[in-house]
Design a protein around this motif. Structure first.
Motif, PDB file in Angstrom:
ATOM      1  N   GLU A   1       6.119  81.311  62.092  1.00 52.52           N
ATOM      2  CA  GLU A   1       5.231  80.616  60.890  1.00 52.52           C
ATOM      3  C   GLU A   1       4.276  81.616  60.583  1.00 52.52           C
ATOM      4  OE1 GLU A   1       2.263  76.941  60.165  1.00 52.52           O
ATOM      5  OE2 GLU A   1       3.503  77.007  61.915  1.00 52.52           O
TER       6      GLU A   1
ATOM      7  N   CYS B   1       5.912  84.168  58.178  1.00 53.92           N
ATOM      8  CA  CYS B   1       6.292  83.838  56.936  1.00 53.92           C
ATOM      9  C   CYS B   1       4.886  83.780  55.886  1.00 53.92           C
ATOM     10  CB  CYS B   1       6.631  82.256  57.185  1.00 53.92           C
ATOM     11  SG  CYS B   1       8.392  82.078  57.753  1.00 53.92           S
ATOM     12  N   CYS B   2       3.667  83.447  56.786  1.00 56.62           N
ATOM     13  CA  CYS B   2       2.601  83.399  55.979  1.00 56.62           C
ATOM     14  C   CYS B   2       2.089  84.872  55.531  1.00 56.62           C
ATOM     15  CB  CYS B   2       1.367  82.698  56.814  1.00 56.62           C
ATOM     16  SG  CYS B   2       1.687  80.971  57.252  1.00 56.62           S
TER      17      CYS B   2
ATOM     18  N   THR C   1      11.200  86.730  54.767  1.00 53.28           N
ATOM     19  CA  THR C   1      11.216  86.007  56.046  1.00 53.28           C
ATOM     20  C   THR C   1      12.710  85.826  56.740  1.00 53.28           C
ATOM     21  OG1 THR C   1       9.519  84.635  55.146  1.00 53.28           O
ATOM     22  CG2 THR C   1      10.864  83.666  56.987  1.00 53.28           C
TER      23      THR C   1
END
Length: 50
Positions: free
Chosen positions: A5, A8-9, A47
């Motif tokens: 996560e 991805c950010c 990603t």
């Protein structure tokens, strides 16, 4: 180590800053002919590659 996560950010944050500058450079140099929207965003592709 980053989890998925966070990666991805980070990728999405990078793309939001980089892409407008990149397109502006392409427009100014005359290299950008057409801009088609892809089915995946650049951050989604990054990603997957990570």
């Amino acid at each position: 180590m980053y989890n998925l996560e966070e990666r991805c950010c980070c990728g999405d944050d990078f793309c939001q800053k980089f892409i407008p500058l990149w397109y502006q450079q392409l427009i100014e140099s005359g290299l950008l002919k057409r801009r088609r929207e892809a089915s995946l965003s650049l951050s989604e592709i990054m990603t997957i590659l990570i």
